[in-house]
Design a protein around this motif. Structure first.
Motif, PDB file in Angstrom:
ATOM      1  N   LEU A   1      67.117  40.903  82.368  1.00 32.01           N
ATOM      2  CA  LEU A   1      67.762  40.129  81.307  1.00 32.01           C
ATOM      3  C   LEU A   1      66.919  40.088  80.038  1.00 32.01           C
ATOM      4  CD1 LEU A   1      70.122  38.363  80.450  1.00 32.01           C
ATOM      5  CD2 LEU A   1      68.891  36.403  81.366  1.00 32.01           C
ATOM      6  N   ALA A   2      65.619  39.870  80.172  1.00 28.35           N
ATOM      7  CA  ALA A   2      64.756  39.808  78.988  1.00 28.35           C
ATOM      8  C   ALA A   2      64.733  41.145  78.254  1.00 28.35           C
ATOM      9  CB  ALA A   2      63.344  39.395  79.385  1.00 28.35           C
TER      10      ALA A   2
ATOM     11  N   ARG B   1      66.076  41.750  74.454  1.00 31.29           N
ATOM     12  CA  ARG B   1      65.204  42.346  73.431  1.00 31.29           C
ATOM     13  C   ARG B   1      65.857  43.577  72.820  1.00 31.29           C
ATOM     14  NH1 ARG B   1      60.662  41.315  77.236  1.00 31.29           N
ATOM     15  NH2 ARG B   1      59.633  39.462  76.443  1.00 31.29           N
ATOM     16  N   ALA B   2      66.442  44.406  73.662  1.00 30.11           N
ATOM     17  CA  ALA B   2      67.080  45.627  73.160  1.00 30.11           C
ATOM     18  C   ALA B   2      68.313  45.301  72.319  1.00 30.11           C
ATOM     19  CB  ALA B   2      67.462  46.532  74.323  1.00 30.11           C
ATOM     20  N   PHE B   3      68.995  44.215  72.636  1.00 26.76           N
ATOM     21  CA  PHE B   3      70.207  43.844  71.911  1.00 26.76           C
ATOM     22  C   PHE B   3      69.883  43.193  70.567  1.00 26.76           C
ATOM     23  CE2 PHE B   3      73.706  40.888  70.995  1.00 26.76           C
ATOM     24  CZ  PHE B   3      74.760  41.776  70.975  1.00 26.76           C
ATOM     25  N   PHE B   4      68.905  42.282  70.558  1.00 28.95           N
ATOM     26  CA  PHE B   4      68.621  41.517  69.355  1.00 28.95           C
ATOM     27  C   PHE B   4      67.593  42.160  68.436  1.00 28.95           C
ATOM     28  CE2 PHE B   4      70.448  38.029  71.897  1.00 28.95           C
ATOM     29  CZ  PHE B   4      71.416  37.630  71.001  1.00 28.95           C
TER      30      PHE B   4
ATOM     31  N   PRO C   1      67.491  45.203  66.853  1.00 30.55           N
ATOM     32  CA  PRO C   1      68.067  45.739  65.608  1.00 30.55           C
ATOM     33  C   PRO C   1      68.654  44.650  64.709  1.00 30.55           C
ATOM     34  CG  PRO C   1      68.845  46.993  67.490  1.00 30.55           C
ATOM     35  CD  PRO C   1      68.128  45.790  68.027  1.00 30.55           C
ATOM     36  N   LEU C   2      69.277  43.652  65.303  1.00 28.00           N
ATOM     37  CA  LEU C   2      69.849  42.549  64.528  1.00 28.00           C
ATOM     38  C   LEU C   2      68.751  41.775  63.803  1.00 28.00           C
ATOM     39  CD1 LEU C   2      72.438  40.973  63.868  1.00 28.00           C
ATOM     40  CD2 LEU C   2      71.971  39.581  65.879  1.00 28.00           C
ATOM     41  N   PHE C   3      67.650  41.516  64.487  1.00 26.02           N
ATOM     42  CA  PHE C   3      66.511  40.827  63.880  1.00 26.02           C
ATOM     43  C   PHE C   3      65.955  41.630  62.712  1.00 26.02           C
ATOM     44  CE2 PHE C   3      61.871  40.111  63.800  1.00 26.02           C
ATOM     45  CZ  PHE C   3      61.854  38.761  63.492  1.00 26.02           C
ATOM     46  N   LEU C   4      65.800  42.921  62.891  1.00 22.61           N
ATOM     47  CA  LEU C   4      65.259  43.767  61.820  1.00 22.61           C
ATOM     48  C   LEU C   4      66.188  43.821  60.610  1.00 22.61           C
ATOM     49  CD1 LEU C   4      63.732  46.706  63.856  1.00 22.61           C
ATOM     50  CD2 LEU C   4      62.540  44.854  62.694  1.00 22.61           C
ATOM     51  N   VAL C   5      67.483  43.853  60.830  1.00 23.68           N
ATOM     52  CA  VAL C   5      68.439  43.885  59.720  1.00 23.68           C
ATOM     53  C   VAL C   5      68.369  42.573  58.928  1.00 23.68           C
ATOM     54  CG1 VAL C   5      70.908  43.855  59.174  1.00 23.68           C
ATOM     55  CG2 VAL C   5      69.998  45.579  60.728  1.00 23.68           C
TER      56      VAL C   5
ATOM     57  N   PHE D   1      58.602  36.969  70.274  1.00 25.90           N
ATOM     58  CA  PHE D   1      59.753  37.388  71.062  1.00 25.90           C
ATOM     59  C   PHE D   1      59.671  38.806  71.604  1.00 25.90           C
ATOM     60  CE2 PHE D   1      61.807  33.853  68.791  1.00 25.90           C
ATOM     61  CZ  PHE D   1      62.253  33.165  69.900  1.00 25.90           C
ATOM     62  N   TYR D   2      58.899  39.674  70.988  1.00 30.73           N
ATOM     63  CA  TYR D   2      58.941  41.066  71.397  1.00 30.73           C
ATOM     64  C   TYR D   2      57.691  41.572  72.093  1.00 30.73           C
ATOM     65  CZ  TYR D   2      63.209  41.094  68.827  1.00 30.73           C
ATOM     66  OH  TYR D   2      64.463  40.800  68.394  1.00 30.73           O
TER      67      TYR D   2
END
Length: 87
Positions: A21-22, A26-29, A31-35, A67-68
């Motif tokens: 799950l973690a 991480r893989a899902f959020f 790219p969103l975080f970077l944008v 987070f990463y």
């Protein structure tokens, strides 16, 4: 001859498997975080608010590290507890 332990079936896990799950989050959020960080940073740069840009950049890096980086929260908590003399 089989023993009682060999004849007893092993129970199947009944809960939700959260092992990956973690990594999924991480893989899902990531790219969103970077944008979001990029858009807000560009906004501060174009409006020439350099002080707010630097503050935002420091905050974004701190949040990204928390987070990463795997196990950073556990390692930090153990280090703080060890420094305070708590086992």
């Amino acid at each position: 001859m089989l023993t009682l332990m060999e004849m007893t079936p092993t129970p199947t896990p009944t809960g939700i498997d959260t092992g990956g799950l973690a990594n999924f989050l991480r893989a899902f959020f990531a790219p969103l975080f970077l944008v979001v960080v990029s858009v807000v940073a560009l906004f501060f740069l174009f409006t020439r608010e350099i002080t707010r840009f630097v503050q935002f950049l420091i905050l974004a890096v701190a949040i990204g590290v928390i987070f990463y980086v795997p196990n950073i929260i556990e390692v930090t908590a153990k280090a703080i507890a060890g420094a305070l003399g708590i086992r």
